[in-house]
Design an enzyme around this catalytic site. Structure first.
Site, PDB file in Angstrom:
ATOM      1  N   ARG A  73      37.652  25.727 -32.105  1.00 27.14           N
ATOM      2  CA  ARG A  73      37.908  27.181 -32.171  1.00 27.14           C
ATOM      3  C   ARG A  73      37.582  27.830 -30.818  1.00 27.14           C
ATOM      4  O   ARG A  73      37.166  27.156 -29.876  1.00 27.14           O
ATOM      5  CB  ARG A  73      37.050  27.804 -33.258  1.00 27.14           C
ATOM      6  CG  ARG A  73      35.560  27.723 -32.962  1.00 27.14           C
ATOM      7  CD  ARG A  73      34.745  28.396 -34.042  1.00 27.14           C
ATOM      8  NE  ARG A  73      33.467  28.859 -33.509  1.00 27.14           N
ATOM      9  CZ  ARG A  73      32.508  29.392 -34.245  1.00 27.14           C
ATOM     10  NH1 ARG A  73      32.674  29.538 -35.530  1.00 27.14           N
ATOM     11  NH2 ARG A  73      31.382  29.783 -33.690  1.00 27.14           N
ATOM     12  N   ASP A 106      29.552  14.508 -32.440  1.00 25.72           N
ATOM     13  CA  ASP A 106      28.505  15.432 -32.007  1.00 25.72           C
ATOM     14  C   ASP A 106      28.180  15.070 -30.557  1.00 25.72           C
ATOM     15  O   ASP A 106      27.787  13.922 -30.285  1.00 25.72           O
ATOM     16  CB  ASP A 106      27.282  15.261 -32.926  1.00 25.72           C
ATOM     17  CG  ASP A 106      26.193  16.276 -32.618  1.00 25.72           C
ATOM     18  OD1 ASP A 106      26.053  16.667 -31.444  1.00 25.72           O
ATOM     19  OD2 ASP A 106      25.484  16.667 -33.562  1.00 25.72           O
ATOM     20  N   GLY A 149      29.054  24.507 -27.049  1.00 25.69           N
ATOM     21  CA  GLY A 149      27.860  25.285 -26.720  1.00 25.69           C
ATOM     22  C   GLY A 149      27.396  26.060 -27.931  1.00 25.69           C
ATOM     23  O   GLY A 149      28.194  26.384 -28.807  1.00 25.69           O
ATOM     24  N   LEU A 162      11.456  35.136 -25.968  1.00 24.13           N
ATOM     25  CA  LEU A 162      10.671  33.920 -25.696  1.00 24.13           C
ATOM     26  C   LEU A 162       9.354  33.931 -26.479  1.00 24.13           C
ATOM     27  O   LEU A 162       8.895  32.886 -26.954  1.00 24.13           O
ATOM     28  CB  LEU A 162      10.412  33.785 -24.185  1.00 24.13           C
ATOM     29  CG  LEU A 162       9.673  32.522 -23.753  1.00 24.13           C
ATOM     30  CD1 LEU A 162      10.415  31.249 -24.180  1.00 24.13           C
ATOM     31  CD2 LEU A 162       9.465  32.500 -22.237  1.00 24.13           C
ATOM     32  N   ALA A 163       8.769  35.131 -26.634  1.00 24.25           N
ATOM     33  CA  ALA A 163       7.500  35.223 -27.361  1.00 24.25           C
ATOM     34  C   ALA A 163       7.640  34.763 -28.810  1.00 24.25           C
ATOM     35  O   ALA A 163       6.660  34.354 -29.427  1.00 24.25           O
ATOM     36  CB  ALA A 163       6.989  36.664 -27.325  1.00 24.25           C
ATOM     37  N   TYR A 167      19.233  29.871 -23.681  1.00 22.62           N
ATOM     38  CA  TYR A 167      20.647  29.792 -23.307  1.00 22.62           C
ATOM     39  C   TYR A 167      20.805  29.887 -21.777  1.00 22.62           C
ATOM     40  O   TYR A 167      21.546  29.108 -21.166  1.00 22.62           O
ATOM     41  CB  TYR A 167      21.378  30.930 -24.012  1.00 22.62           C
ATOM     42  CG  TYR A 167      22.866  30.944 -23.831  1.00 22.62           C
ATOM     43  CD1 TYR A 167      23.673  30.036 -24.500  1.00 22.62           C
ATOM     44  CD2 TYR A 167      23.472  31.881 -22.995  1.00 22.62           C
ATOM     45  CE1 TYR A 167      25.052  30.053 -24.338  1.00 22.62           C
ATOM     46  CE2 TYR A 167      24.845  31.911 -22.833  1.00 22.62           C
ATOM     47  CZ  TYR A 167      25.631  30.993 -23.514  1.00 22.62           C
ATOM     48  OH  TYR A 167      26.991  31.023 -23.344  1.00 22.62           O
ATOM     49  N   LYS A 201      22.405  27.247 -19.171  1.00 27.75           N
ATOM     50  CA  LYS A 201      23.592  27.542 -18.363  1.00 27.75           C
ATOM     51  C   LYS A 201      23.284  27.505 -16.852  1.00 27.75           C
ATOM     52  O   LYS A 201      24.139  27.107 -16.055  1.00 27.75           O
ATOM     53  CB  LYS A 201      24.178  28.896 -18.776  1.00 27.75           C
ATOM     54  CG  LYS A 201      24.696  28.915 -20.219  1.00 27.75           C
ATOM     55  CD  LYS A 201      25.783  27.865 -20.453  1.00 27.75           C
ATOM     56  CE  LYS A 201      26.447  27.985 -21.818  1.00 27.75           C
ATOM     57  NZ  LYS A 201      27.488  26.960 -22.039  1.00 27.75           N
ATOM     58  N   THR A 212      35.715  36.714 -28.532  1.00 26.67           N
ATOM     59  CA  THR A 212      35.819  35.568 -29.445  1.00 26.67           C
ATOM     60  C   THR A 212      35.150  35.949 -30.762  1.00 26.67           C
ATOM     61  O   THR A 212      34.583  37.030 -30.884  1.00 26.67           O
ATOM     62  CB  THR A 212      35.086  34.326 -28.899  1.00 26.67           C
ATOM     63  OG1 THR A 212      33.702  34.642 -28.781  1.00 26.67           O
ATOM     64  CG2 THR A 212      35.625  33.849 -27.574  1.00 26.67           C
TER      65      THR A 212
HETATM   66  P1  NAI Z   1      32.193  29.070 -30.352  1.00 23.55           P
HETATM   67  O1  NAI Z   1      30.887  29.106 -31.051  1.00 23.55           O
HETATM   68  O2  NAI Z   1      33.316  29.899 -30.895  1.00 23.55           O
HETATM   69  O3  NAI Z   1      32.717  27.555 -30.228  1.00 23.55           O
HETATM   70  C1  NAI Z   1      31.882  26.498 -29.826  1.00 23.55           C
HETATM   71  C2  NAI Z   1      32.403  25.196 -30.411  1.00 23.55           C
HETATM   72  O4  NAI Z   1      31.500  24.154 -30.029  1.00 23.55           O
HETATM   73  C3  NAI Z   1      32.455  25.224 -31.944  1.00 23.55           C
HETATM   74  O5  NAI Z   1      33.692  24.759 -32.404  1.00 23.55           O
HETATM   75  C4  NAI Z   1      31.315  24.296 -32.340  1.00 23.55           C
HETATM   76  O6  NAI Z   1      31.532  23.612 -33.567  1.00 23.55           O
HETATM   77  C5  NAI Z   1      31.285  23.335 -31.151  1.00 23.55           C
HETATM   78  N1  NAI Z   1      30.005  22.626 -31.052  1.00 23.55           N
HETATM   79  C6  NAI Z   1      28.767  23.156 -31.184  1.00 23.55           C
HETATM   80  N2  NAI Z   1      27.836  22.184 -31.118  1.00 23.55           N
HETATM   81  C7  NAI Z   1      28.509  21.013 -30.934  1.00 23.55           C
HETATM   82  C8  NAI Z   1      28.098  19.664 -30.803  1.00 23.55           C
HETATM   83  N3  NAI Z   1      26.810  19.327 -30.860  1.00 23.55           N
HETATM   84  N4  NAI Z   1      29.056  18.716 -30.631  1.00 23.55           N
HETATM   85  C9  NAI Z   1      30.380  19.056 -30.604  1.00 23.55           C
HETATM   86  N5  NAI Z   1      30.816  20.317 -30.735  1.00 23.55           N
HETATM   87  C10 NAI Z   1      29.888  21.290 -30.899  1.00 23.55           C
HETATM   88  O7  NAI Z   1      31.870  29.463 -28.844  1.00 23.55           O
HETATM   89  P2  NAI Z   1      32.815  30.101 -27.720  1.00 23.55           P
HETATM   90  O8  NAI Z   1      32.538  31.551 -27.646  1.00 23.55           O
HETATM   91  O9  NAI Z   1      34.204  29.632 -27.829  1.00 23.55           O
HETATM   92  O10 NAI Z   1      32.134  29.444 -26.411  1.00 23.55           O
HETATM   93  C11 NAI Z   1      32.567  28.217 -25.838  1.00 23.55           C
HETATM   94  C12 NAI Z   1      31.747  27.927 -24.585  1.00 23.55           C
HETATM   95  O11 NAI Z   1      31.856  29.025 -23.689  1.00 23.55           O
HETATM   96  C13 NAI Z   1      30.262  27.739 -24.862  1.00 23.55           C
HETATM   97  O12 NAI Z   1      29.739  26.735 -24.019  1.00 23.55           O
HETATM   98  C14 NAI Z   1      29.690  29.100 -24.537  1.00 23.55           C
HETATM   99  O13 NAI Z   1      28.324  29.009 -24.199  1.00 23.55           O
HETATM  100  C15 NAI Z   1      30.546  29.496 -23.356  1.00 23.55           C
HETATM  101  N6  NAI Z   1      30.593  30.945 -23.117  1.00 23.55           N
HETATM  102  C16 NAI Z   1      31.165  31.826 -24.022  1.00 23.55           C
HETATM  103  C17 NAI Z   1      31.181  33.195 -23.752  1.00 23.55           C
HETATM  104  C18 NAI Z   1      31.784  34.204 -24.691  1.00 23.55           C
HETATM  105  O14 NAI Z   1      31.775  35.407 -24.359  1.00 23.55           O
HETATM  106  N7  NAI Z   1      32.328  33.827 -25.827  1.00 23.55           N
HETATM  107  C19 NAI Z   1      30.591  33.730 -22.502  1.00 23.55           C
HETATM  108  C20 NAI Z   1      30.003  32.732 -21.657  1.00 23.55           C
HETATM  109  C21 NAI Z   1      30.025  31.394 -21.951  1.00 23.55           C
END
Ligand code: NAI
Length: 455
Positions: free
Chosen positions: A227, A271, A299, A306-307, A360, A364, A395
């Site tokens: 997704r 995973d 992610g 943090l506390a 987080y 990052k 998103t």
């Molecule tokens: P999301 O939560 O919609 O999608 C993340 C996907 O990663 C999900 O399908 C989830 O099942 C999968 N996932 C989680 N843990 C997993 C694991 N252990 N093994 C395999 N898959 C796993 O997140 P989104 O918003 O699409 O973000 C995607 C990336 O972009 C992330 O790394 C997030 O930190 C980064 N990001 C997103 C931002 C935003 O505004 N949405 C801003 C900055 C960074």
């Protein structure tokens, strides 16, 4: 294939159309522009492109003008006699200037064209990075373009952006990667990239680049692709010609299969924190002829001050967002995978910091750190490692932010006044994983509309 480029949010649509547009104008409400996104048959820019330079850089400016002509761009070397033209882009070339005074005329010429820059127009500044052997005057001249570019970006309106190509290591201005980066910044693919100065080193010269399918024949793996941003990355890499393997946790199996079917790719339930995740990725790509592109997108968030942070909240974020990437990269490098382009998802939170996101942001920032250290290792095998740091992206996750906070978050973004779309992040990743970006290594490209907002 789903339309990935619908306008960002309802407010942006309303203030740009019909009756609500008139009301918004009268009330003086912020009117974010509808950003132009890539469509395969649309022209590269929204109008003619002017190439200006200081005297010493005129040869480089000519070389760039020639390249633009080859892309069927209406290119001009002077604004004189252009009448009421609306510029689709202005390219400022300052690669050979040796004193700050030498660039004044070219910079002010650029300034004089900005009122005639079209909506969704582009400013691209092509310069050289300051280097160890530079005299103070040369270093100052070169470094100045960075603050300049970021500031121009903040002054532009109506969906226009300013970015910089910063040549390093003696890269030629018309080398494949310099041209590829210039093209990315001029194009609609960089709709939400603003105020970024990307260092570009020497690259192989590629003849006959297929700009429509730059990833034809490549095999890509995208983690967290069931997704959101990951699904958009998978669709975009497939659009650009790659065979894509999509990876996500078993719990997301159904949506993962749907993404795989849509793009005629392969779904792998895995995973990324598994001890043998890298080996599993290699196995999943073997029948396709190996792996060329790896996008570390999976992610998670476990926000807490943090506390109040519980060990499980800290550890889970580090395990998924950072440690998994280190382990998978190590397994791929140990296996000797050649020509691998790795792109990792960072975040502006990892750069600016964000309350409630120490875990987080650590993960990052860590991604940015390991990318710089991984770059020379993969380069030995002909590959690259880069990171993309998204800002506020629309998103499911950002939709869960309370309305008022989300609305403020969108509108304080200096010139674009809106969040980005998953496709905007995907376009940056597709660019960085393509052969034309071979000279871009160890870098972080922000896709944040020039905001420094946290995730
Ligand atoms: P999301 O939560 O919609 O999608 C993340 C996907 O990663 C999900 O399908 C989830 O099942 C999968 N996932 C989680 N843990 C997993 C694991 N252990 N093994 C395999 N898959 C796993 O997140 P989104 O918003 O699409 O973000 C995607 C990336 O972009 C992330 O790394 C997030 O930190 C980064 N990001 C997103 C931002 C935003 O505004 N949405 C801003 C900055 C960074």
């Amino acid at each position: 294939m789903a339309d990935q480029s619908a306008p960002s949010d309802k407010y942006t649509v309303a203030v740009n159309r019909g009756f609500t547009k008139t009301i918004a104008k009268k009330l003086g409400l912020p009117r974010p522009a509808i950003l132009r996104r890539y469509a395969p048959d649309a022209p590269l820019t929204v109008g003619p492109v002017l190439v200006v330079s200081d005297d010493a850089s005129a040869g480089d400016a000519d070389a760039l003008a020639k390249a633009l002509l080859a892309w069927d761009v209406d290119v001009r070397r002077s604004a004189e006699g252009a009448g009421d033209v609306r510029w689709g882009g202005v390219v400022l070339v300052g690669t050979s200037a040796e004193s700050p005074e030498a660039v004044s005329e070219a910079v002010l010429t650029l300034g004089s064209t900005l009122r005639r820059l079209a909506g969704n127009g582009r400013v691209v500044v092509v310069s050289r990075a300051p280097g160890a052997g530079d005299s103070p005057a040369v270093a100052a001249t070169r470094a100045g373009f960075e603050g300049f570019t970021r500031s121009v970006g903040k002054e532009l309106r109506a969906g226009a952006t300013a970015n910089g190509v910063q040549l390093t290591g003696g890269a030629a201005v018309d080398s494949t990667s310099a041209l590829g980066t210039l093209r990315f910044f001029l194009s609609a693919k960089s709709a939400y990239v603003d105020g970024q100065v990307l260092p570009v080193g020497p690259s192989d010269t590629l003849e006959d680049v297929d700009w429509k399918q730059p990833l034809a024949g490549k095999v890509a793996v995208v983690t967290g692709a069931a997704r959101g941003i990951g699904a958009a990355i998978a669709r975009t890499l497939a659009r650009d010609g790659a065979k894509v393997v999509v990876v996500d946790v078993p719990a997301a199996g159904e949506s993962l299969a749907a993404v795989a079917n849509e793009i005629k790719g392969t779904a792998v339930q895995l995973d990324v924190t598994a001890a043998d995740a890298g080996t599993k990725i290699l196995e999943a790509t073997r029948h396709l002829g190996g792996i060329d592109i790896l996008v570390h997108n999976a992610g998670i968030l476990r926000d807490k001050l943090l506390a109040n942070m519980k060990p499980a909240q800290w550890d889970a974020v580090i395990a998924v967002n950072l440690a998994s990437q280190l382990r998978i990269n190590e397994q791929l490098l140990t296996a000797g995978v050649e020509g691998l382009h790795i792109v990792s998802l960072a975040s502006t939170s990892g750069i600016a910091g964000n309350k409630g996101q120490t875990n987080y942001a650590y993960s990052k920032s860590g991604v940015i750190g390991h990318t710089a250290a991984t770059a020379p290792l993969v380069a030995q095998l002909g590959g690259t490692a880069n990171a993309v740091a998204p800002g506020f992206i629309e998103t499911e996750m950002t939709r869960s932010i309370p309305f008022a906070t989300r609305e403020v978050g969108r509108r304080i973004i200096p010139s674009l006044q809106q969040g980005g779309l998953p496709i905007d992040v995907a376009e940056a990743i597709a660019f960085l994983s393509s052969p034309v970006a071979h000279g871009v290594n160890g870098q972080v490209l922000r896709v944040c509309g020039q905001s420094m907002l946290g995730k």
